[in-house]
Design an enzyme around this catalytic site. Sequence first.
Site, PDB file in Angstrom:
ATOM      1  N   TRP A  65      12.207  47.416  -7.322  1.00 42.70           N
ATOM      2  CA  TRP A  65      13.135  48.438  -6.807  1.00 42.70           C
ATOM      3  C   TRP A  65      14.096  47.898  -5.742  1.00 42.70           C
ATOM      4  CZ3 TRP A  65       7.825  49.852  -5.013  1.00 42.70           C
ATOM      5  CH2 TRP A  65       7.001  50.205  -6.086  1.00 42.70           C
ATOM      6  N   GLY A  66      14.359  46.583  -5.776  1.00 46.68           N
ATOM      7  CA  GLY A  66      15.304  46.020  -4.805  1.00 46.68           C
ATOM      8  C   GLY A  66      14.679  45.775  -3.437  1.00 46.68           C
ATOM      9  N   ASP A 113       5.681  45.853 -12.083  1.00 47.86           N
ATOM     10  CA  ASP A 113       5.996  46.815 -11.015  1.00 47.86           C
ATOM     11  C   ASP A 113       5.568  46.296  -9.633  1.00 47.86           C
ATOM     12  OD1 ASP A 113       6.968  49.261 -10.152  1.00 47.86           O
ATOM     13  OD2 ASP A 113       5.915  50.398 -11.693  1.00 47.86           O
ATOM     14  N   ASP A 171      13.247  55.147  -8.684  1.00 42.76           N
ATOM     15  CA  ASP A 171      13.143  55.744 -10.024  1.00 42.76           C
ATOM     16  C   ASP A 171      14.224  56.791 -10.279  1.00 42.76           C
ATOM     17  OD1 ASP A 171      10.904  54.212  -9.987  1.00 42.76           O
ATOM     18  OD2 ASP A 171       9.539  55.812 -10.616  1.00 42.76           O
TER      19      ASP A 171
HETATM   20  C1  GLA Z   1       7.194  52.989 -10.840  1.00 35.96           C
HETATM   21  C2  GLA Z   1       8.362  52.441 -11.660  1.00 35.96           C
HETATM   22  C3  GLA Z   1       8.623  53.387 -12.829  1.00 35.96           C
HETATM   23  C4  GLA Z   1       7.381  53.546 -13.678  1.00 35.96           C
HETATM   24  C5  GLA Z   1       6.226  54.038 -12.802  1.00 35.96           C
HETATM   25  C6  GLA Z   1       4.907  54.038 -13.546  1.00 35.96           C
HETATM   26  O1  GLA Z   1       7.522  54.151 -10.176  1.00 35.96           O
HETATM   27  O2  GLA Z   1       9.487  52.295 -10.874  1.00 35.96           O
HETATM   28  O3  GLA Z   1       9.691  52.897 -13.611  1.00 35.96           O
HETATM   29  O4  GLA Z   1       7.047  52.310 -14.267  1.00 35.96           O
HETATM   30  O5  GLA Z   1       6.064  53.209 -11.654  1.00 35.96           O
HETATM   31  O6  GLA Z   1       3.853  54.491 -12.742  1.00 35.96           O
END
Ligand code: GLA
Length: 377
Positions: free
Chosen positions: A161-162, A126, A183
Amino acid sequence: MIINKPPMGWNSWNTFGDQINEKVICDMADKIVELGLKDAGYEYVVIDDCWSLRQRDENDRIVADPELFPNGMRAVADYIHSKGLKFGMYSCAGTLTCAGFPASFEREFIDAETFAEFGVDYLKYDFCMFPDNKDAQLYYHRMGMALKATGRDIVFSACNWGNRESEKWIRSTGAHLYRSTGDIGERFNSVRAISTSQFDKLQYAAPGCFNDIDMLICGMDGVGNVGHPGLCGDTEYKTHFALWCMMGSPLMIGSDLRRVRPETIELLKNPHLLRINQDEECRNPIVIESPRSTASYTMFKHLSNNQVALGFFNLNDDDGSGELCPHDIGLTINCGFGFKFTDVFTGETLDFYNDYIKVPLKAHDCKVYIGEYVTRD
Ligand code: GLA
């Protein structure tokens, strides 16, 4: 290690969030087998955030929370492996994970070693708490190397996330898939925003490194961490899943498999949609936006064995239609061929030559076909 097809599996985040433990994870592994999802290709069981203690141990190692995982992570890995499945875990490139647990910034090599000792086959990585003044490419690359240095085959699932135009550099870090969006939530506007945000970036995905548009919400039925009661039903799940298949995204189920309805399981196992998703040529679809209807998209995709996939998607909140002009997919009036299309949901067939097609579609609905070339007299 080459990952030739978008990975398929299950991830704990969408339903369980921080409510994870050994039993939940092992139950999901059981269900993946029992429900025939393993036979359909779902393979990875991934524990997301919130699995560790808040502090590292005296050797600077991340430690699995012994209350949640009383037999340790190796036991979970062994159980998942005993089912013929693969085991995934989670860390983060920043100083803490998104939920505030220890993360791997400047500890990439020691953490990769820990994951390898656990028996991990897949690491989601992440981007929370990543320092603004540091080079994200360098740090993803560092974890990509750290995983390889363990000598274990570990799929590297980047998740930034790009940010920082990662589609342009993420492949160079050794990542096998990369989250390109924020998300997902169990709402159709989330499905629409996430999918359409990638229509102009589909060309970056190819064998070796796939564009991950986030875990599936199919079958959540309003329950769980990102669940929203009443906002998605079978039509929304169908269109969401069909879009993810057409767009070649990894398919990570996010629902509680102990309570998912048979209709959803049937959708997740639809052999035609899975064939479109897993097609060995891994081509991105041509996306045609209707000039006449709002948020109505036609997708056309070359498949192996001289087949094609065609999808009509009404992403609008009102009833509408999908449409196809022969010209838009390259067919000329006198080219001498057309397609025999078979509906992936109903098996109905449709002969298409050089006609204009318009199909009515309820709000959020779709139609998807696999087509064969046919010559025309
Ligand atoms: C981020 C990621 C999610 C998930 C959460 C966990 O928001 O994008 O997919 O893994 O963290 O905290």
